[in-house]
Design an enzyme around this catalytic site. Structure first.
Site, short mmCIF file in Angstrom:
data_model
loop_
_atom_site.label_atom_id
_atom_site.label_comp_id
_atom_site.label_asym_id
_atom_site.label_seq_id
_atom_site.Cartn_x
_atom_site.Cartn_y
_atom_site.Cartn_z
CB CYS A 56 -1.06 -0.49 1.23
SG CYS A 56 0.15 -0.24 2.58
N GLY A 196 -7.55 -9.41 5.52
CA GLY A 196 -6.04 -10.13 5.59
C GLY A 196 -5.41 -9.81 6.72
#
EC number: 1.2.1.70
Length: 424
Positions: A56, A196
């Site tokens: 990310c 996740g």
């Protein structure tokens, strides 16, 4: 062969660009193979090595190639793969050759380059990237050695320094921000989208605040239920979100979806149903799970990974000493790796020496066998064998000395005794 790292991260590019350059898990192998083909089409005479790290907060391509200007070529590959104008991407990229690439890999794995200084998740993400690159055929001698040493350095840094101490994680930052909106999280209903590692971490932090209830929304219901059961919550399918989004006060999303999961219209309807009671939303995904236009709505407080940066930097001064210690460890290990790389440059020369020596040995051995076969005295054969090998080994250096002139000859005069370890 040149070693390099090219990429962008949370310090060089906004999330709006990072999400365009991010690789989904399904694209990693394709990108590894594609990068190797890209180098081959552009003049690489040897098999290149490539690995892709995409999280990310960063997208990076590590490579070893023997093409001209490999760094610029790698930057062009990233732009081409994601169908982006090169000019729009180039000034956001960092391009690191040789020891700078090595130093960067060591710092990334050790958590020194993370938005959350010292956070441990990046090491696992890096190991997964290496595993995928290996499966796709992207690792060779150089990158394999680089990443093995990278993981060893990260372990050393984390075990001998306090780099991870006092760190504020993204999950903890999300809790802090939500407390600015809601006085008591215990009175709120919390929704987590995804199942996740990051969602699991966030759920752990929010569960510690004893919210009214916890719900996990996931594409696979079974995986969502496994996580929900840990926190006494329930699981729903992503497809159910349009019917129940209005029920939640706090929404944390982090999936690997390439397209937004929550759109502007869905949130507008939820706000209307809630009679404008506020919703706190955190989008930790890259590409983003929640359409950016949602942030413009009244009564919605939407934060992205970039928005959490100021929160996670708190306590940084407490880790300055640990950072200096970690940097010292890394610098020493960088020099060690580059010494290994320099040693690889002479491998072909050493191989040639071995091959030439073997040819000399075989030739003289065959000659000795013929002498023995015709009945020559064994002492004479051994004498001839040793003299023949010696003569052939000395022929090259002697010829070089005779042909050299001036400084070149003086250099050989100094060098040859060292090579043959003769006494002056």
């Amino acid at each position: 062969m040149q070693l390099l790292a090219v990429g962008l991260n949370h310090t060089t590019a906004p999330v709006s660009l990072r999400e365009k350059v991010a690789f989904s898990p399904e694209q990693i192998s394709q990108a590894v193979v594609g990068a190797r083909s890209w180098f081959a089409r552009n003049g690489s005479t040897q098999a290149s090595e490539t690995a892709v790290l995409s999280t990310c907060n960063r997208t990076e391509l590590y490579a070893v190639a023997d093409v001209d200007n490999p760094i610029d070529m790698t930057a062009h590959f990233l732009a081409d793969f994601h169908k982006l104008p090169y000019a729009d991407l180039r000034h956001h990229l960092y391009t690191l050759p040789q020891d700078n690439a090595v130093r960067h890999a060591f710092r990334v794995a050790s958590g020194l380059d993370s938005m959350v200084l010292g956070e441990p998740q990046i090491l696992g993400q890096m190991k997964e990237a290496v595993r995928q690159a290996d499966e796709a055929g992207g690792l060779g001698t150089y990158l394999h050695q680089l990443f093995q040493r990278t993981f060893a350095v990260a372990k050393e840094v984390r075990s001998t320094t306090e780099i991870g101490a006092h760190s504020v994680s993204m999950a903890a930052a999300a809790v802090r921000l939500s407390q600015r909106i809601f006085d008591k999280i215990a009175d709120q209903k919390v929704l987590f989208i995804g199942a996740g590692e990051m969602i699991e971490l966030c759920a752990t932090h929010f569960a510690a605040q004893n919210p009214k209830n916890i719900t996990i929304a996931n594409r696979t219901l079974e995986r969502g239920e496994t996580l929900a059961n840990r926190f006494g919550g329930k699981a729903i399918r992503l497809a159910e979100l349009p019917n129940c989004l209005h029920e939640f006060d706090i929404i944390i999303s982090c999936t690997a979806s390439s397209l937004p999961i929550i759109g502007l219209g869905l949130v507008e309807r939820a706000i209307k149903t809630r009679k404008h009671r506020p919703i706190f939303m955190v989008d930790l995904a890259v590409p983003r799970d929640i359409e950016s236009e949602v942030a413009q709505l009244d009564d919605v407080f939407l934060y992205t990974v970039d928005d959490l940066a100021s929160v996670v930097q708190s306590g940084l001064e407490n880790r300055h000493a640990a950072v200096a210690q970690a940097e010292a460890i890394i610098e020493t290990r960088v020099q060690s790796f580059m010494h290994w790389v320099d040693g690889r440059h002479v491998v072909p020369v050493i191989q040639d020496l071995h091959e030439t020596s073997e040819q000399v040995r075989q030739h003289e051995l065959e000659r000795a066998r013929k002498m023995l076969a015709r009945g020559d005295d064994i002492e004479a054969v051994l004498e001839a064998l040793s003299k023949g090998i010696t003569a052939k080994f000395l022929h090259g250096p002697q010829q070089a000395l005779h042909q050299a002139q001036g400084e070149e000859r003086a250099h050989l005069v100094r060098l040859l005794p060292q090579l043959f370890r003769t006494k002056r």
